[in-house]
Design an enzyme around this catalytic site. Structure first.
Site, mmCIF file in Angstrom:
data_model
loop_
_atom_site.group_PDB
_atom_site.id
_atom_site.type_symbol
_atom_site.label_atom_id
_atom_site.label_comp_id
_atom_site.label_asym_id
_atom_site.label_seq_id
_atom_site.Cartn_x
_atom_site.Cartn_y
_atom_site.Cartn_z
ATOM 1 N N TYR A 3 -4.961 -17.338 6.137
ATOM 2 C CA TYR A 3 -4.586 -17.674 4.757
ATOM 3 C C TYR A 3 -3.088 -17.438 4.613
ATOM 4 O O TYR A 3 -2.578 -16.364 4.965
ATOM 5 C CB TYR A 3 -5.354 -16.803 3.742
ATOM 6 C CG TYR A 3 -4.885 -17.094 2.352
ATOM 7 C CD1 TYR A 3 -5.394 -18.177 1.639
ATOM 8 C CD2 TYR A 3 -3.866 -16.344 1.761
ATOM 9 C CE1 TYR A 3 -4.911 -18.493 0.388
ATOM 10 C CE2 TYR A 3 -3.378 -16.652 0.508
ATOM 11 C CZ TYR A 3 -3.911 -17.729 -0.170
ATOM 12 O OH TYR A 3 -3.421 -18.051 -1.404
ATOM 13 N N ASP B 48 3.082 -14.065 9.766
ATOM 14 C CA ASP B 48 2.959 -13.892 8.322
ATOM 15 C C ASP B 48 2.467 -12.469 8.059
ATOM 16 O O ASP B 48 1.280 -12.181 8.226
ATOM 17 C CB ASP B 48 1.981 -14.941 7.767
ATOM 18 C CG ASP B 48 1.751 -14.785 6.277
ATOM 19 O OD1 ASP B 48 2.175 -13.759 5.708
ATOM 20 O OD2 ASP B 48 1.127 -15.686 5.678
#
Ligand code: PMP
Length: 428
Positions: A150, A251
């Site tokens: 995500y 990320d």
């Protein structure tokens, strides 16, 4: 923070007019009016206090209403809340950038400030793309990533989120098609099997000429499924990216600033990315700010202007608060606190493992996850938790805790017990 009071917040206006995250405006989820937050407690308008298990989506690592963060905000507001960053600069941005370069071991030297996690991901993808084009690799048009990932809600970020189980299926026809590999499924302490890394090797070997960059969440995949996997994976991926000269983007928007027990999750593996996305806990939960930090060969390799520049870039208030939050982290032994929380989460969540609805229990650092066989009804469980005096917001089939680092053992015990009770009383 005190006893029951008269209610005066117009929650019906909220329900009729205000969108909350991922909400059906015609059938909005229940919302609880909040009037204050202090330490690890959230105070509702009716006077009830909830122990916070979420750190407000993993941001408020030092707890709420922290005097040092408040002071940093007020002092900066007295001097200047904002000036444009085009053609101007200021001390809060310079100081924060120095801190970020410093805490990423000086391997990442260049800092781009953006507004939110999603925008940081857009910036990282664009940096990698502009780098490829500058190198004359103009036919490259794919990113490689993992299922269960995500990365945010904007278009570029959505295109690298899990395409099937993710939250963005509604936009599938509008998203660029990238390369998705199965998410790593060896647990944190397990050895990496050849079959775990082989698909990645194959893809890079066959398709490296199409691939702009590889992007994923190191060690813990968060909002896409709370999957915790072996750091060895990062080492192997790093070596393969080096072999094919493909930039590696980590990320760490959810995992950065200590959450997994290391300052950054990639430090479990002793490897660094080429581009790093930071957000969420960057400001200690005070306001939105994100940063993309990259190596010199990326920043300088772009060889032209990098075409991104948000209006509120490097907002001085947010930078000053982020600096204060990093100072705060350096001022105490946060590693020991995370170890303490990890131990309590293991103890507190382990009893859930034997319950019938439970598929798995996993813990890393200050992240505790109970995965169920079935999805959870979001209309009933949050209210159950509020009745128990805790703030826990599950999603899909996952009930998890990511509390502020200042939470005490007793509060952790209450959070873990509430999860066990929810499973026994509501879900069994
Ligand atoms: N990346 C990761 C790993 C995240 O967890 C999130 C938010 N949950 C984002 C990006 C997007 O951040 P934001 O909500 O600040 O846009």
């Amino acid at each position: 923070m005190g006893g029951i009071r008269a209610l005066n917040m117009d929650v019906s206006f909220d329900r009729q007019h205000i969108w909350h995250p991922y909400t059906d405006m015609a059938h909005p989820d229940p919302v609880f009016p909040v009037v204050g937050a202090q330490g690890c407690l959230i105070e509702l308008e009716d006077g009830r206090q909830l122990i916070d298990g979420m750190s407000s989506w993993w941001t408020a690592i030092h707890g709420y209403n922290h005097p040092q963060l408040n002071a940093a905000l007020i002092q900066q507001a007295d001097k200047m809340s904002h000036v444009m960053f085009g053609g101007l600069t200021h001390e809060p941005a310079i100081r924060l950038a120095q801190q970020l370069v410093d805490i990423t071991d000086n391997t990442l030297q260049h800092v781009f400030f953006a507004d939110s996690g999603s925008v940081a991901v857009e910036v990282a993808l664009k940096m990698a793309a502009q780098l490829a084009f500058a190198r004359g690799q103009t036919s490259k048009d794919k990113f490689v990533t993992f299922r269960k990932g995500y990365h945010g809600d904007t278009f570029g970020a959505m295109s690298v989120c899990d395409p099937i189980d993710g939250m963005h299926q509604a936009f599938a026809p509008l998203l660029n098609k990238h390369i998705f590999l199965d998410s790593p499924h060896s647990g944190f302490n397990r050895p990496l099997l050849d079959e775990d890394i082989q698909p990645f090797k194959d893809v890079l070997q066959r398709r490296h000429e199409e691939i702009i960059a590889v992007i994923f969440e190191p060690v813990v995949q968060n909002a896409g499924g709370m999957n915790i996997y072996a750091p060895e994976y990062l080492r192997q991926v790093r070596a393969l990216c080096d072999q094919y000269q493909i930039p590696l983007i980590f990320d760490e928007i959810a995992t950065g600033f200590g959450r997994t027990g290391k300052l950054f999750a990639y430090q479990h593996a002793g490897v660094a990315p080429d581009i790093l996305c930071l957000g969420k806990a960057l400001t200690g939960g005070m306001m939105t700010l994100s940063a993309v930090v990259c190596r010199s060969d990326v920043a300088l390799g772009i060889e032209s202007r990098f075409m991104h520049g948000p209006t509120y870039m490097a907002n001085p208030l947010a930078c000053a608060v982020a600096s204060a939050s990093i100072d705060l982290l350096h001022s105490y032994d946060w590693q020991s606190e995370i170890q303490r929380i990890e131990k309590q989460l293991c103890l507190g969540l382990e009893p859930c493992r034997v319950l019938t609805p439970v598929k798995d229990v996993r813990v890393l650092g200050s992240i505790g996850v109970v995965e169920l066989h079935q999805s959870i009804d979001l209309n009933t469980l949050p209210s159950f938790f509020v009745e128990k005096g805790v703030w826990i917001r599950p999603f899909r089939n996952l009930i998890y805790l990511m509390p502020p680092y200042v939470i005490n053992d007793e509060q952790l015990h209450v959070l873990c017990t509430a999860i066990q009770q929810a499973i026994e009383e509501v879900l069994c």
